[in-house]
Design a protein around this motif. Structure first.
Motif, PDB file in Angstrom:
ATOM      1  N   TYR A  23       0.796  -1.190  -0.105  1.00 31.28           N
ATOM      2  CA  TYR A  23       0.083  -0.077   0.046  1.00 31.28           C
ATOM      3  C   TYR A  23       0.961   1.380  -0.106  1.00 31.28           C
ATOM      4  O   TYR A  23       0.428   2.188  -0.497  1.00 31.28           O
ATOM      5  CB  TYR A  23      -0.940  -0.054   1.243  1.00 31.28           C
ATOM      6  CG  TYR A  23      -2.115  -0.741   1.221  1.00 31.28           C
ATOM      7  CD1 TYR A  23      -3.156  -0.752   0.046  1.00 31.28           C
ATOM      8  CD2 TYR A  23      -2.155  -2.111   1.867  1.00 31.28           C
ATOM      9  CE1 TYR A  23      -4.221  -1.536  -0.032  1.00 31.28           C
ATOM     10  CE2 TYR A  23      -3.255  -2.893   1.547  1.00 31.28           C
ATOM     11  CZ  TYR A  23      -4.269  -2.473   0.513  1.00 31.28           C
ATOM     12  OH  TYR A  23      -5.369  -3.335   0.513  1.00 31.28           O
ATOM     13  N   VAL A  79       2.164  -6.133  -8.932  1.00 29.35           N
ATOM     14  CA  VAL A  79       0.722  -5.967  -8.917  1.00 29.35           C
ATOM     15  C   VAL A  79       0.052  -6.375 -10.352  1.00 29.35           C
ATOM     16  O   VAL A  79       0.787  -6.037 -11.368  1.00 29.35           O
ATOM     17  CB  VAL A  79       0.546  -4.582  -8.444  1.00 29.35           C
ATOM     18  CG1 VAL A  79      -0.990  -4.106  -8.662  1.00 29.35           C
ATOM     19  CG2 VAL A  79       0.844  -4.121  -7.144  1.00 29.35           C
ATOM     20  N   ARG A 135      -2.486  -8.450  -5.584  1.00 26.91           N
ATOM     21  CA  ARG A 135      -3.074  -7.252  -5.539  1.00 26.91           C
ATOM     22  C   ARG A 135      -3.709  -7.169  -7.235  1.00 26.91           C
ATOM     23  O   ARG A 135      -2.762  -7.566  -7.971  1.00 26.91           O
ATOM     24  CB  ARG A 135      -2.126  -5.932  -5.319  1.00 26.91           C
ATOM     25  CG  ARG A 135      -2.059  -5.942  -3.649  1.00 26.91           C
ATOM     26  CD  ARG A 135      -3.172  -5.712  -2.632  1.00 26.91           C
ATOM     27  NE  ARG A 135      -2.913  -5.807  -1.406  1.00 26.91           N
ATOM     28  CZ  ARG A 135      -3.855  -6.252  -0.706  1.00 26.91           C
ATOM     29  NH1 ARG A 135      -5.227  -6.106  -0.916  1.00 26.91           N
ATOM     30  NH2 ARG A 135      -3.503  -6.096   0.616  1.00 26.91           N
ATOM     31  N   LEU A 194      -5.503  -4.534 -10.159  1.00 23.30           N
ATOM     32  CA  LEU A 194      -6.192  -3.119 -10.232  1.00 23.30           C
ATOM     33  C   LEU A 194      -7.005  -3.547 -11.649  1.00 23.30           C
ATOM     34  O   LEU A 194      -6.574  -4.169 -12.553  1.00 23.30           O
ATOM     35  CB  LEU A 194      -5.355  -2.053 -10.398  1.00 23.30           C
ATOM     36  CG  LEU A 194      -4.587  -1.816  -9.130  1.00 23.30           C
ATOM     37  CD1 LEU A 194      -3.292  -0.964  -9.556  1.00 23.30           C
ATOM     38  CD2 LEU A 194      -5.668  -0.956  -8.356  1.00 23.30           C
ATOM     39  N   LEU A 208      -0.203   3.484  -3.996  1.00 24.88           N
ATOM     40  CA  LEU A 208      -1.061   2.226  -4.325  1.00 24.88           C
ATOM     41  C   LEU A 208      -2.479   2.401  -3.214  1.00 24.88           C
ATOM     42  O   LEU A 208      -3.512   2.200  -3.709  1.00 24.88           O
ATOM     43  CB  LEU A 208      -0.521   0.969  -4.303  1.00 24.88           C
ATOM     44  CG  LEU A 208      -1.486  -0.226  -5.065  1.00 24.88           C
ATOM     45  CD1 LEU A 208      -1.261   0.115  -6.530  1.00 24.88           C
ATOM     46  CD2 LEU A 208      -0.182  -1.560  -4.877  1.00 24.88           C
ATOM     47  N   GLY A 209      -1.797   2.629  -2.003  1.00 17.90           N
ATOM     48  CA  GLY A 209      -3.041   2.649  -1.016  1.00 17.90           C
ATOM     49  C   GLY A 209      -3.994   3.776  -1.264  1.00 17.90           C
ATOM     50  O   GLY A 209      -5.250   3.692  -1.120  1.00 17.90           O
ATOM     51  N   LEU A 229      -4.786   5.033  -4.110  1.00 18.26           N
ATOM     52  CA  LEU A 229      -6.056   4.585  -5.236  1.00 18.26           C
ATOM     53  C   LEU A 229      -6.745   3.720  -4.778  1.00 18.26           C
ATOM     54  O   LEU A 229      -7.743   3.643  -4.953  1.00 18.26           O
ATOM     55  CB  LEU A 229      -4.739   3.984  -6.438  1.00 18.26           C
ATOM     56  CG  LEU A 229      -5.585   3.500  -7.598  1.00 18.26           C
ATOM     57  CD1 LEU A 229      -6.344   4.524  -8.299  1.00 18.26           C
ATOM     58  CD2 LEU A 229      -4.702   2.907  -8.825  1.00 18.26           C
ATOM     59  N   TYR A 230      -6.383   2.586  -4.278  1.00 19.83           N
ATOM     60  CA  TYR A 230      -7.385   1.526  -3.488  1.00 19.83           C
ATOM     61  C   TYR A 230      -8.360   2.484  -2.924  1.00 19.83           C
ATOM     62  O   TYR A 230      -9.679   2.000  -2.546  1.00 19.83           O
ATOM     63  CB  TYR A 230      -6.463   0.677  -2.649  1.00 19.83           C
ATOM     64  CG  TYR A 230      -6.329  -0.642  -3.556  1.00 19.83           C
ATOM     65  CD1 TYR A 230      -6.820  -1.581  -4.264  1.00 19.83           C
ATOM     66  CD2 TYR A 230      -4.787  -0.889  -3.548  1.00 19.83           C
ATOM     67  CE1 TYR A 230      -6.551  -2.478  -5.044  1.00 19.83           C
ATOM     68  CE2 TYR A 230      -4.314  -1.914  -4.528  1.00 19.83           C
ATOM     69  CZ  TYR A 230      -5.420  -2.603  -5.074  1.00 19.83           C
ATOM     70  OH  TYR A 230      -4.938  -3.639  -6.124  1.00 19.83           O
ATOM     71  N   LEU A 275     -10.907   4.166  -5.091  1.00 19.50           N
ATOM     72  CA  LEU A 275     -11.749   3.030  -5.834  1.00 19.50           C
ATOM     73  C   LEU A 275     -12.775   2.516  -5.082  1.00 19.50           C
ATOM     74  O   LEU A 275     -13.699   2.007  -5.296  1.00 19.50           O
ATOM     75  CB  LEU A 275     -10.822   2.047  -6.434  1.00 19.50           C
ATOM     76  CG  LEU A 275      -9.913   2.616  -7.371  1.00 19.50           C
ATOM     77  CD1 LEU A 275      -9.008   1.469  -8.030  1.00 19.50           C
ATOM     78  CD2 LEU A 275     -10.618   3.168  -8.636  1.00 19.50           C
ATOM     79  N   SER A 276     -12.188   2.229  -3.639  1.00 20.05           N
ATOM     80  CA  SER A 276     -13.416   1.619  -2.547  1.00 20.05           C
ATOM     81  C   SER A 276     -14.613   2.413  -2.338  1.00 20.05           C
ATOM     82  O   SER A 276     -15.692   1.944  -2.053  1.00 20.05           O
ATOM     83  CB  SER A 276     -12.721   1.763  -1.284  1.00 20.05           C
ATOM     84  OG  SER A 276     -12.513   2.599  -0.493  1.00 20.05           O
TER      85      SER A 276
END
Length: 244
Positions: free
Chosen positions: A51, A143, A171, A173, A234-235, A237-238, A241-242
């Motif tokens: 992340y 990833v 992970r 994406l 990356l964290g 971005l997640y 998106l969540s």
């Protein structure tokens, strides 16, 4: 007297060493080695926390599968795997993976026409276990990125479980999900629509490696927009998106 029929032999091996050695020993030595490698990759992946990695330096593998249909649980199979490496926004054009896969079933005529992969071509291809080993050796701990990833994830999970009794731990994406976040007013989010939106040249559709290359270019186009929204890791971005 010991029962040396397959089921009896399996039970004897299970009593001596457990389920995994029992399953593995039922295959030839090379297949057992392939299975052990796949299991080790998944075990290592569970240890990784990615992340905090910057989106500018994150190592990715953009991939695509071609399959005989839409349901891996109703007899459909992978017939090709294509992948390309990306670091941040740099596509590593020389770092690719591509393999046909022997599906051990007939490829429907419409799929032959769509993908260009014929039953004759598939007959000479590596089996699923060997193709998966090659793919995961290429991916390692990176990833994964795919477009409309549900289809690919279902097929990969089914294939990994059937060959090696493991699930995909990488992970993942999805450029379709990212597009829905970045462009909420678009009417469609299929790959062809987004390639047009981002002005990406269409080379050859429904070819696993070419689709992976085009999706990689889509990813790099999206990355420029993502960074403008102050999404750095990356964290981050997640987390965005969540909510979508």
């Amino acid at each position: 007297m010991k029962d040396m029929r397959p089921a009896g032999r399996m039970w004897q091996l299970y009593k001596m060493g457990g389920l995994t050695p029992a399953i593995t020993s039922m295959f030839d030595a090379q297949s057992a080695q392939q299975m052990a490698f796949i299991r080790s990759i998944m075990k290592e992946q569970r240890k990784n926390s990615l992340y905090e990695i910057s989106l500018s330096t994150v190592e990715l593998v953009v991939f695509d599968l071609e399959t005989t249909g839409f349901s891996p649980y109703n007899g459909d199979e992978i017939i090709s795997i294509g992948a390309v490496s990306v670091t941040g926004t740099e596509i590593k054009e020389e770092s690719t993976y591509y393999s046909l896969v022997h599906p051990k079933r007939s490829i429907p005529g419409e799929i032959e026409k769509l993908t260009g992969i014929t039953n004759e071509m598939a007959a000479d291809a590596p089996d699923l276990l060997h193709a998966l080993r090659g793919f995961l050796e290429f991916v390692r701990q990176k990833v994964l990125v795919a477009h409309g990833s549900g289809h690919d994830k279902h097929f990969l999970n089914a294939a990994l479980w059937r060959t090696s009794k493991v699930n995909l731990n990488h992970r993942l994406l999805d450029t379709m999900m990212i597009a829905k976040w970045l462009h909420p007013k678009l009417k469609k989010y299929d790959l062809d629509t987004l390639l047009d939106v981002y002005g990406i040249e269409v080379t050859k559709r429904h070819h696993a490696l070419e689709d992976a290359r085009m999706t990689a270019h889509l990813w790099t186009g999206m990355m420029r927009e993502i960074k403008s929204k102050d999404v750095q890791t990356l964290g981050d971005l997640y987390a965005h998106l969540s909510h979508h």
